[in-house]
Write a protein that holds these residues in place. Structure first.
Motif, PDB file in Angstrom:
ATOM      1  N   ASP A   4       0.829  -1.209   0.000  1.00 34.34           N
ATOM      2  CA  ASP A   4       0.000   0.000   0.000  1.00 34.34           C
ATOM      3  C   ASP A   4       0.865   1.260   0.000  1.00 34.34           C
ATOM      4  N   LYS A   5       1.958   1.237   0.757  1.00 27.43           N
ATOM      5  CA  LYS A   5       2.866   2.385   0.761  1.00 27.43           C
ATOM      6  C   LYS A   5       3.471   2.606  -0.624  1.00 27.43           C
ATOM      7  N   VAL A   6       3.852   1.518  -1.284  1.00 24.56           N
ATOM      8  CA  VAL A   6       4.399   1.633  -2.636  1.00 24.56           C
ATOM      9  C   VAL A   6       3.343   2.203  -3.581  1.00 24.56           C
ATOM     10  N   ALA A   7       2.115   1.712  -3.474  1.00 20.12           N
ATOM     11  CA  ALA A   7       1.048   2.180  -4.357  1.00 20.12           C
ATOM     12  C   ALA A   7       0.732   3.660  -4.122  1.00 20.12           C
ATOM     13  N   ASN A   8       0.712   4.084  -2.878  1.00 19.56           N
ATOM     14  CA  ASN A   8       0.404   5.483  -2.581  1.00 19.56           C
ATOM     15  C   ASN A   8       1.576   6.414  -2.884  1.00 19.56           C
ATOM     16  N   ALA A   9       2.785   5.986  -2.557  1.00 18.73           N
ATOM     17  CA  ALA A   9       3.955   6.828  -2.797  1.00 18.73           C
ATOM     18  C   ALA A   9       4.240   6.970  -4.288  1.00 18.73           C
ATOM     19  N   GLY A  10       3.980   5.943  -5.047  1.00 18.95           N
ATOM     20  CA  GLY A  10       4.240   5.990  -6.475  1.00 18.95           C
ATOM     21  C   GLY A  10       3.076   6.501  -7.292  1.00 18.95           C
ATOM     22  N   ARG A  11       2.006   6.961  -6.626  1.00 19.05           N
ATOM     23  CA  ARG A  11       0.782   7.436  -7.293  1.00 19.05           C
ATOM     24  C   ARG A  11       0.268   6.388  -8.282  1.00 19.05           C
ATOM     25  N   LEU A  12       0.102   5.173  -7.786  1.00 22.32           N
ATOM     26  CA  LEU A  12      -0.346   4.059  -8.616  1.00 22.32           C
ATOM     27  C   LEU A  12      -1.815   3.752  -8.416  1.00 22.32           C
ATOM     28  N   THR A  13      -2.543   4.673  -7.810  1.00 21.98           N
ATOM     29  CA  THR A  13      -3.974   4.489  -7.603  1.00 21.98           C
ATOM     30  C   THR A  13      -4.703   5.725  -8.110  1.00 21.98           C
ATOM     31  N   ASP A  14      -5.913   5.518  -8.569  1.00 13.85           N
ATOM     32  CA  ASP A  14      -6.783   6.627  -8.936  1.00 13.85           C
ATOM     33  C   ASP A  14      -7.841   6.719  -7.852  1.00 13.85           C
ATOM     34  N   ARG A  15      -7.845   7.800  -7.109  1.00 15.94           N
ATOM     35  CA  ARG A  15      -8.782   7.947  -5.994  1.00 15.94           C
ATOM     36  C   ARG A  15     -10.179   8.272  -6.498  1.00 15.94           C
ATOM     37  N   ASN A  16     -11.171   7.760  -5.763  1.00 17.24           N
ATOM     38  CA  ASN A  16     -12.568   8.039  -6.050  1.00 17.24           C
ATOM     39  C   ASN A  16     -12.974   9.389  -5.493  1.00 17.24           C
ATOM     40  N   ASN A  17     -14.131   9.848  -5.901  1.00 13.34           N
ATOM     41  CA  ASN A  17     -14.725  11.021  -5.268  1.00 13.34           C
ATOM     42  C   ASN A  17     -15.181  10.621  -3.872  1.00 13.34           C
ATOM     43  N   PHE A  18     -15.496  11.587  -3.061  1.00 16.94           N
ATOM     44  CA  PHE A  18     -15.876  11.294  -1.680  1.00 16.94           C
ATOM     45  C   PHE A  18     -17.262  10.667  -1.564  1.00 16.94           C
ATOM     46  N   ASP A  19     -18.076  10.741  -2.600  1.00 21.71           N
ATOM     47  CA  ASP A  19     -19.422  10.173  -2.508  1.00 21.71           C
ATOM     48  C   ASP A  19     -19.448   8.672  -2.794  1.00 21.71           C
ATOM     49  N   LYS A  20     -18.334   8.100  -3.152  1.00 21.97           N
ATOM     50  CA  LYS A  20     -18.270   6.669  -3.443  1.00 21.97           C
ATOM     51  C   LYS A  20     -17.870   5.896  -2.191  1.00 21.97           C
ATOM     52  N   LEU A  21     -18.285   4.635  -2.129  1.00 17.54           N
ATOM     53  CA  LEU A  21     -17.937   3.788  -0.994  1.00 17.54           C
ATOM     54  C   LEU A  21     -16.493   3.292  -1.097  1.00 17.54           C
ATOM     55  N   LYS A  22     -16.057   2.973  -2.307  1.00 18.58           N
ATOM     56  CA  LYS A  22     -14.697   2.482  -2.493  1.00 18.58           C
ATOM     57  C   LYS A  22     -13.689   3.614  -2.384  1.00 18.58           C
ATOM     58  N   LYS A  23     -12.499   3.308  -1.896  1.00 15.97           N
ATOM     59  CA  LYS A  23     -11.456   4.313  -1.743  1.00 15.97           C
ATOM     60  C   LYS A  23     -10.804   4.648  -3.084  1.00 15.97           C
ATOM     61  N   TYR A  24     -10.620   3.639  -3.937  1.00 16.69           N
ATOM     62  CA  TYR A  24      -9.952   3.826  -5.220  1.00 16.69           C
ATOM     63  C   TYR A  24     -10.879   3.397  -6.352  1.00 16.69           C
ATOM     64  N   SER A  25     -10.775   4.094  -7.474  1.00 19.73           N
ATOM     65  CA  SER A  25     -11.523   3.650  -8.646  1.00 19.73           C
ATOM     66  C   SER A  25     -10.697   2.660  -9.456  1.00 19.73           C
ATOM     67  N   ASN A  26      -9.406   2.890  -9.569  1.00 19.63           N
ATOM     68  CA  ASN A  26      -8.481   1.988 -10.256  1.00 19.63           C
ATOM     69  C   ASN A  26      -7.199   1.921  -9.454  1.00 19.63           C
ATOM     70  N   SER A  27      -6.517   0.820  -9.572  1.00 15.30           N
ATOM     71  CA  SER A  27      -5.202   0.712  -8.949  1.00 15.30           C
ATOM     72  C   SER A  27      -4.413  -0.362  -9.676  1.00 15.30           C
ATOM     73  N   VAL A  28      -3.126  -0.378  -9.401  1.00 22.45           N
ATOM     74  CA  VAL A  28      -2.285  -1.419  -9.973  1.00 22.45           C
ATOM     75  C   VAL A  28      -2.623  -2.752  -9.318  1.00 22.45           C
ATOM     76  N   ILE A  29      -2.156  -3.815  -9.918  1.00 22.71           N
ATOM     77  CA  ILE A  29      -2.304  -5.156  -9.339  1.00 22.71           C
ATOM     78  C   ILE A  29      -0.906  -5.647  -9.002  1.00 22.71           C
ATOM     79  N   PHE A  30      -0.728  -6.066  -7.758  1.00 26.09           N
ATOM     80  CA  PHE A  30       0.539  -6.640  -7.322  1.00 26.09           C
ATOM     81  C   PHE A  30       0.404  -8.155  -7.270  1.00 26.09           C
ATOM     82  N   GLU A  31       1.366  -8.860  -7.842  1.00 23.94           N
ATOM     83  CA  GLU A  31       1.485 -10.306  -7.637  1.00 23.94           C
ATOM     84  C   GLU A  31       2.745 -10.524  -6.822  1.00 23.94           C
ATOM     85  N   TYR A  32       2.563 -11.039  -5.632  1.00 25.30           N
ATOM     86  CA  TYR A  32       3.656 -11.241  -4.687  1.00 25.30           C
ATOM     87  C   TYR A  32       3.980 -12.724  -4.653  1.00 25.30           C
TER      88      TYR A  32
END
Length: 165
Positions: free
Chosen positions: A71-99
């Motif tokens: 999550d720190k990598v995703a937020n620090a690297g701006r790898l997520t698209d945040r939703n508007n505040f009226d949505k329930l989900k925090k992100y509209s799109n994000s990268v996919i990590f395979e660990y």
């Protein structure tokens, strides 16, 4: 960490509950409760209706320290698209990590998944180095993904005993 750890994590789908499926499951569950006079069908329908949300939340439950780092990598690297505040989900799109981790290998594959800042996926070496404490090297780069390998010996915490002197 013994054994193999492998999971797929997408920050945008972590706490997504499908409301339509939940309502349909409640209706079918109530019908079954009235027909069979047992409550287990309702619990089964409710669980099965949210199986994708449960599956996406399991890595967060079993590997919280790894998920926090991702999550720190995703937020620090701006790898997520945040939703508007009226949505329930925090992100509209994000990268996919395979660990993927074995005793000899740590590999993280990052898929761009249609985010608006997809150029940032190729610039994650420094971000992974800051957050994981080890600078990875790129082993495979394609148009839609990039795979990072970490030196596993540098990730292990080695302590020095007084007997070694």
């Amino acid at each position: 960490m013994n054994g193999t750890v492998k999971f797929r994590y997408e920050p945008a789908n972590t706490f997504e509950i499908k409301a339509g499926r939940l309502w349909i499951a409640c209706i079918f569950g109530l019908i079954c409760v009235f027909l069979f006079h047992k409550t287990w069908p309702m619990l089964l329908f409710l669980t099965l209706s949210q199986i994708t949300a449960i599956r996406n939340s399991l890595p967060r439950l079993f590997f919280p320290e790894i998920i926090k780092k991702l999550d720190k990598v995703a937020n620090a690297g701006r790898l997520t698209d945040r939703n508007n505040f009226d949505k329930l989900k925090k992100y509209s799109n994000s990268v996919i990590f395979e660990y993927y981790q074995t005793p000899n290998l740590l590999e993280i594959t990052v898929y761009a998944n249609g985010i608006s800042h997809s150029d940032n996926v190729s610039d994650l070496t420094r971000r992974f180095g800051e957050i994981f404490g080890v600078t990875p090297y790129v082993s495979k780069r394609t148009a839609e993904s990039i795979t990072y390998h970490f030196p596993i010996s540098a990730l292990k915490d080695e302590t020095i005993n007084e007997d070694e002197f």
